[in-house]
Design a protein around this motif. Structure first.
Motif, mmCIF file in Angstrom:
data_model
loop_
_atom_site.group_PDB
_atom_site.id
_atom_site.type_symbol
_atom_site.label_atom_id
_atom_site.label_comp_id
_atom_site.label_asym_id
_atom_site.label_seq_id
_atom_site.Cartn_x
_atom_site.Cartn_y
_atom_site.Cartn_z
ATOM 1 N N PRO A 329 50.269 35.519 61.008
ATOM 2 C CA PRO A 329 50.358 36.662 61.942
ATOM 3 C C PRO A 329 50.042 38.010 61.297
ATOM 4 O O PRO A 329 50.018 39.015 61.977
ATOM 5 N N GLY A 330 49.777 38.038 59.974
ATOM 6 C CA GLY A 330 49.422 39.270 59.292
ATOM 7 C C GLY A 330 49.712 39.155 57.809
ATOM 8 O O GLY A 330 50.488 38.288 57.370
ATOM 9 N N PRO A 331 49.113 39.994 56.973
ATOM 10 C CA PRO A 331 49.326 39.904 55.524
ATOM 11 C C PRO A 331 50.702 40.396 55.104
ATOM 12 O O PRO A 331 51.265 41.303 55.722
ATOM 13 N N HIS A 332 51.234 39.768 54.056
ATOM 14 C CA HIS A 332 52.480 40.264 53.481
ATOM 15 C C HIS A 332 52.246 41.551 52.694
ATOM 16 O O HIS A 332 53.150 42.380 52.572
ATOM 17 N N VAL A 333 51.037 41.671 52.142
ATOM 18 C CA VAL A 333 50.759 42.829 51.294
ATOM 19 C C VAL A 333 49.268 43.156 51.331
ATOM 20 O O VAL A 333 48.431 42.274 51.547
ATOM 21 N N VAL A 334 48.976 44.435 51.139
ATOM 22 C CA VAL A 334 47.609 44.894 50.888
ATOM 23 C C VAL A 334 47.555 45.338 49.430
ATOM 24 O O VAL A 334 48.345 46.194 49.012
ATOM 25 N N LEU A 335 46.662 44.733 48.663
ATOM 26 C CA LEU A 335 46.468 45.144 47.276
ATOM 27 C C LEU A 335 45.296 46.121 47.243
ATOM 28 O O LEU A 335 44.149 45.737 47.474
ATOM 29 N N LEU A 336 45.593 47.367 46.964
ATOM 30 C CA LEU A 336 44.580 48.413 46.903
ATOM 31 C C LEU A 336 44.102 48.515 45.454
ATOM 32 O O LEU A 336 44.856 48.929 44.576
ATOM 33 N N ILE A 337 42.852 48.143 45.214
ATOM 34 C CA ILE A 337 42.369 47.973 43.838
ATOM 35 C C ILE A 337 41.718 49.251 43.324
ATOM 36 O O ILE A 337 40.830 49.821 43.955
#
Length: 553
Positions: A329-337
């Motif tokens: 239903p959606g990501p647990h986290v966004v990793l901004l690189i």
């Protein structure tokens, strides 16, 4: 002159302090080893100054290797901590270096971008540094002509550099260390440079050096405070979580600008080559089992590094928005690189902010800053953050002081991934166990717009194909057999009747004089059966153009 030994007819300094400068991979460490005659410098890259000593040709030699910059990157693109290290390098051999050896390989073209990068990084030390600098050409084993011929053939950028250094230069072959004459001659040239400077060494403006040292101390203090805040936050979250509790499934979205290392980061997380390293304009989804967890990784397409969101194509923004729907239903986290080896400037900060804001304000509470190129980091990540300035600090703070460093070149170190997964779980706990979910109305609007665009794109393609097929069919009639020309047959039939011949025959030309027919055909702009192939083609090209113009109207 103090420190001078008298050796008969010649004099030389009993001590020489040398600083090596140049871009990454230029061969500074190898040069230092050649000068000292043994393996004193580690050939791996370093982001900090390295000092080594040795006795060479009756002289005590101190060699300082300053960290290198990226070959074509202007000084404005270099991390602040690198510029600080270059400035502080001159203080590692007090009271200052006798010479700066600026290393340039002879086997690679020296272009304007390199010249600007060299000029910018040396100018950090002030204008006086140029009178203490010698251009040291390495890879001398590749040189099949004189170094002077090489300088002149390379063009104005290399010539400018050598002239800027007072026409002081030397060639070194690091593969032939048994030839001690090349080092003997280099040391003589260094002594001549000192003599040119009235026996003085190079000394940086004391105010500049003091300012850098004070700024570095302040940054170290703030770095310590940041690390303590991060550790305290993690401990508080962990205390509320079970010691053995972890999510059996994690959904991760990777975001960042082009060439930042998203695919490599995805491969490092999953522990194998799942992502193709070539750039993609669409989202890519991959799965794997890591540390007893089922991991789904979505790589969103990247944007151009300094381009504001308003400058990006609509389809890119759509893909970024839709990336969060690929792991329902959606990501647990966004990793901004973010890369640690390149300066993070205001333009990048504005760009990053704009693209993440597409997903809504809530995305920031689910975001971790993931620093890649960790192998270039010889200091703490906290000190890097503090030294880079307010734009990077703003970004890390906007993400709740959540950050992690990844070395994609060292995948055997599974502790870095284990710690990253723990930080992701802590982020989920901070969000009351919830994943990130974009506003459904925004997502629905994007999906509907994408479907409508795909339908219109299909219609446009069909129109283009139909137009091409129509044109092609007309062209085929133009080069086909004569009896396919129904229009021509009618015209010729009329022409034949007008001449008093019967039009009942299978061929309309049966009772028509050939020469008269050919004249009549030309006057009507029609191909004659008596024309050559080239003549008929030329005639029909005019007819085809006329038909096309009529169709377009």
């Amino acid at each position: 002159m103090s420190g001078i030994m008298d050796l008969g007819d010649t004099q030389h300094l009993s001590e020489l302090r040398i600083m090596l400068m140049g871009y990454k991979t230029v061969g500074k460490s190898s040069t230092g080893n050649t000068i000292l005659g043994r393996e004193e410098f580690d050939l791996k890259r370093s982001a900090q100054c390295v000092r080594r000593h040795g006795e060479v040709a009756d002289r005590h030699i101190t060699v300082i290797e300053a960290p290198g910059w990226w070959k074509c990157y202007a000084v404005e693109d270099s991390p602040e901590i690198l510029k600080q290290e270059i400035l502080l390098s001159v203080s590692l051999c007090p009271p200052g270096p006798h010479v700066v050896l600026l290393i340039i390989p002879v086997n690679i073209k020296f272009k304007e971008s390199e010249r600007k990068a060299v000029q910018g990084h040396l100018d950090l030390l002030g204008e006086r540094v140029w009178s203490h600098t010698i251009v040291l050409f390495t890879c001398g084993d590749y040189l099949d002509t004189s170094i002077e011929r090489h300088i002149e053939s390379e063009g104005q950028d290399l010539q400018w550099l050598v002239d800027k250094c007072g026409n002081r230069y030397h060639v070194l072959n690091n593969r032939n260390r048994s030839d001690d004459t090349q080092i003997k001659e280099l040391l003589e040239k260094i002594e001549e440079t000192v003599a040119q400077n009235n026996g003085c060494h190079f000394e940086i403006d004391r105010n500049i050096l003091q300012e850098v040292e004070e700024r570095k101390r302040a940054e170290e203090e703030r770095a310590e405070e940041r690390m303590e805040r991060m550790q305290e936050r993690r401990e508080n979250i962990r205390s509320q979580m079970s010691d053995t509790q972890h999510l059996s499934e994690l959904r991760i979205v990777l975001m960042g600008y082009k060439t930042v290392g998203k695919s490599s980061a995805g491969n490092t997380i999953l522990g194998r080559e799942e992502f193709d390293l070539k750039r993609s304009a669409q989202c890519v989804r991959r799965h794997g089992e890591v540390a007893d967890r089922h991991i789904t990784v979505i790589e969103a397409p990247g944007w151009w590094k300094c381009y504001a969101v308003e400058m990006s194509p609509e389809i890119l923004k759509q893909e970024i928005l839709l990336s969060v729907s690929l792991c329902p239903p959606g990501p647990h986290v966004v990793l901004l690189i973010i890369r640690v080896n390149i300066k993070f400037k205001e333009s990048e900060r504005k760009s990053v902010q704009g693209y993440l804001d597409l997903l809504g304000e809530r995305v920031w509470s689910h975001t971790i800053v993931l620093f890649t190129c960790g192998d270039y980091l010889d200091t703490s990540i906290e000190q890097h953050i503090e030294s880079e300035g307010q734009d990077l600090q703003w970004l890390v703070d906007k993400c709740g002081n959540r950050y992690h460093v990844l070395n994609n070149r060292n995948r055997s170190d599974d502790t870095q991934i284990k710690e990253l997964l723990e930080k992701i779980e802590e982020t989920v706990a901070q969000n009351n166990g919830c994943h990130f979910e974009i506003d459904r109305k925004i997502l629905q609007e994007v999906e509907e717009r994408k479907r409508a665009e795909e339908e219109r794109a299909e219609e446009r393609m069909k129109r283009m194909q139909e137009r091409r097929e129509n044109i092609r069919s007309q062209m085929m009639r133009g080069v086909g057999k004569f009896d396919t020309w129904s229009v021509g047959s009618s015209a010729y039939g009329s022409f034949g009747s007008h001449s008093g011949a019967s039009s009942r025959s299978d061929s309309p030309f049966s009772s028509v004089d050939g020469s008269n027919l050919q004249k009549g055909s030309k006057s009507m702009g029609l191909p004659s059966p008596y024309m050559s192939g080239d003549e008929r083609s030329d005639t029909m090209s005019v007819g085809s153009c006329a038909e096309s113009e009529e169709d377009s109207s």
